[in-house]
Design a protein around this motif. Sequence first.
Motif, mmCIF file in Angstrom:
data_model
loop_
_atom_site.group_PDB
_atom_site.id
_atom_site.type_symbol
_atom_site.label_atom_id
_atom_site.label_comp_id
_atom_site.label_asym_id
_atom_site.label_seq_id
_atom_site.Cartn_x
_atom_site.Cartn_y
_atom_site.Cartn_z
ATOM 1 N N SER A 7 0.827 -1.192 0.000
ATOM 2 C CA SER A 7 0.000 0.000 0.000
ATOM 3 C C SER A 7 0.864 1.246 0.000
ATOM 4 O O SER A 7 0.366 2.347 0.050
ATOM 5 N N SER A 8 2.191 1.059 -0.052
ATOM 6 C CA SER A 8 3.045 2.229 -0.046
ATOM 7 C C SER A 8 4.198 2.023 -1.028
ATOM 8 O O SER A 8 4.698 0.910 -1.205
ATOM 9 N N LYS A 10 7.087 2.970 -0.559
ATOM 10 C CA LYS A 10 8.280 2.614 0.232
ATOM 11 C C LYS A 10 8.486 1.112 0.329
ATOM 12 O O LYS A 10 9.608 0.644 0.445
ATOM 13 N N THR A 23 6.816 11.399 -4.847
ATOM 14 C CA THR A 23 6.058 12.284 -3.949
ATOM 15 C C THR A 23 5.829 13.634 -4.619
ATOM 16 O O THR A 23 4.735 14.183 -4.578
ATOM 17 N N THR A 28 0.661 9.407 -3.945
ATOM 18 C CA THR A 28 0.853 9.062 -2.541
ATOM 19 C C THR A 28 0.934 7.554 -2.337
ATOM 20 O O THR A 28 1.695 7.076 -1.500
ATOM 21 N N GLU A 29 0.142 6.811 -3.089
ATOM 22 C CA GLU A 29 0.243 5.353 -2.952
ATOM 23 C C GLU A 29 0.170 4.721 -4.329
ATOM 24 O O GLU A 29 -0.407 5.288 -5.255
#
Length: 417
Positions: A7-8, A10, A23, A28-29
């Motif tokens: 979900s990210s 990262k 970003t 955002t996701e």
Amino acid sequence: MHTTVHSSFKDLGLSEAILHDITKTGYTEPTPIQAQAIPPGLAGRDVLGCAQTGTGKTAAFVIPMVERLAGKSEGFPRGLILAPTRELAIQIQETIEKLGRSRRVYATTVVGGADMNAQIRGLRQRPDIIVATPGRLLDHMWNGTINLLKMRILVLDEADRMLDMGFAPQINQILEALPEERQTLLFSATLPTNVADLARASVKDPVRIAIGRSAAPADRAEQALHHTTREDKTKLLLSLLDADRDSVLVFTRTKHGADRLGRALGNAGHKVATIHGDRSLSQRRAALEGFRRGTFRVLVATDVAARGIDVANIGHVVNYDMPNSPEDYIHRIGRTARVKASGRATSFVTADDHLQLRAIEKLLGQAIPRAAGSAAPAHPAQPARNPRHNGQRDARPGQPSGFRPRRPAHARQSHGA
Ligand code: AMP
């Protein structure tokens, strides 16, 4: 239900540098196709992705490409992206500009209808990635201004559309010129036989990703249809334009039809631009830019010209003429209701369009609701005896696609040294 685990961004194993650019771009996701395509893409796997415009597929291949090519510039382009239209190619280039900035990965665009010498100058800047339409790429290959020998990554974007546009022979020649040892990512909204043949010829042991049903954008757009006649269409469109202030993308079947309608709307006082295949690249860019900025409220377009239009917040898509194929309907209404927005799609249906309508509703798996105030159909629809023979120009049964399955390097015929 998606089986999305990430979900990210990262969690996807990306560098800080690209996370920064992601970003900054405002993501955002990851979208589902990004969550699923980025990890195998980073690992160097081939990917066969079934996803359409609006799902975030561009970043799904640009992100792993940027990561894999960063810091390895040898003065030769090492990534090639093939796209069906100039507009789509330019949008891909813009995505690379945003997401490749910190990683210093640069792209140049090589498309038909633009100045060859300017492209040669762009190629001399030592780009890492070439974004190209197939025909113009071949021109450069014949010219000796592009050499594909060092290519490490190939992306075939909107493969179904490239084949519909007759690019199979060019793609074949390009595949022949590419090193066998490479990563290939193929994206297509649909997977008909000719795309499956192309996949066999171009990808090896791919990770297969399918995002949603092929009709996904239809779930987000609010659809309606008006029964009308050819003569009444313009009047009906004018009344719809008077009903609100939304930006409107209008599709016509022919270039002449687009010009004629553009003039009629202009004469009625609307701010309107027109794009089709006979317009120059700069005219098309100006029209798109003006539409994006709101200088034009209405953009009248034909299917090919509208391919890949990336304008946020198109409020309303109007099928002034019904599309030739049900897939085109999906592509058209995918122009509204992008990623998370939602919009409206209105279709004008005449007595001649009922077979098309039937084919579209079959693909959607649902009937399109009739708009409030729309008259009943002038003629009851005839039962479709053979739904495949509905004038779909895309269906060419029995025509061999001419793609040969991709063979391992040792099995290829040696061309000397
Ligand atoms: P595409 O399917 O690649 O044409 O992308 C459709 C639109 O979604 C484009 O306007 C992208 O800028 C936007 N987009 C792509 N990825 C994301 C994301 N992760 N979050 C939000 N918007 C995105």
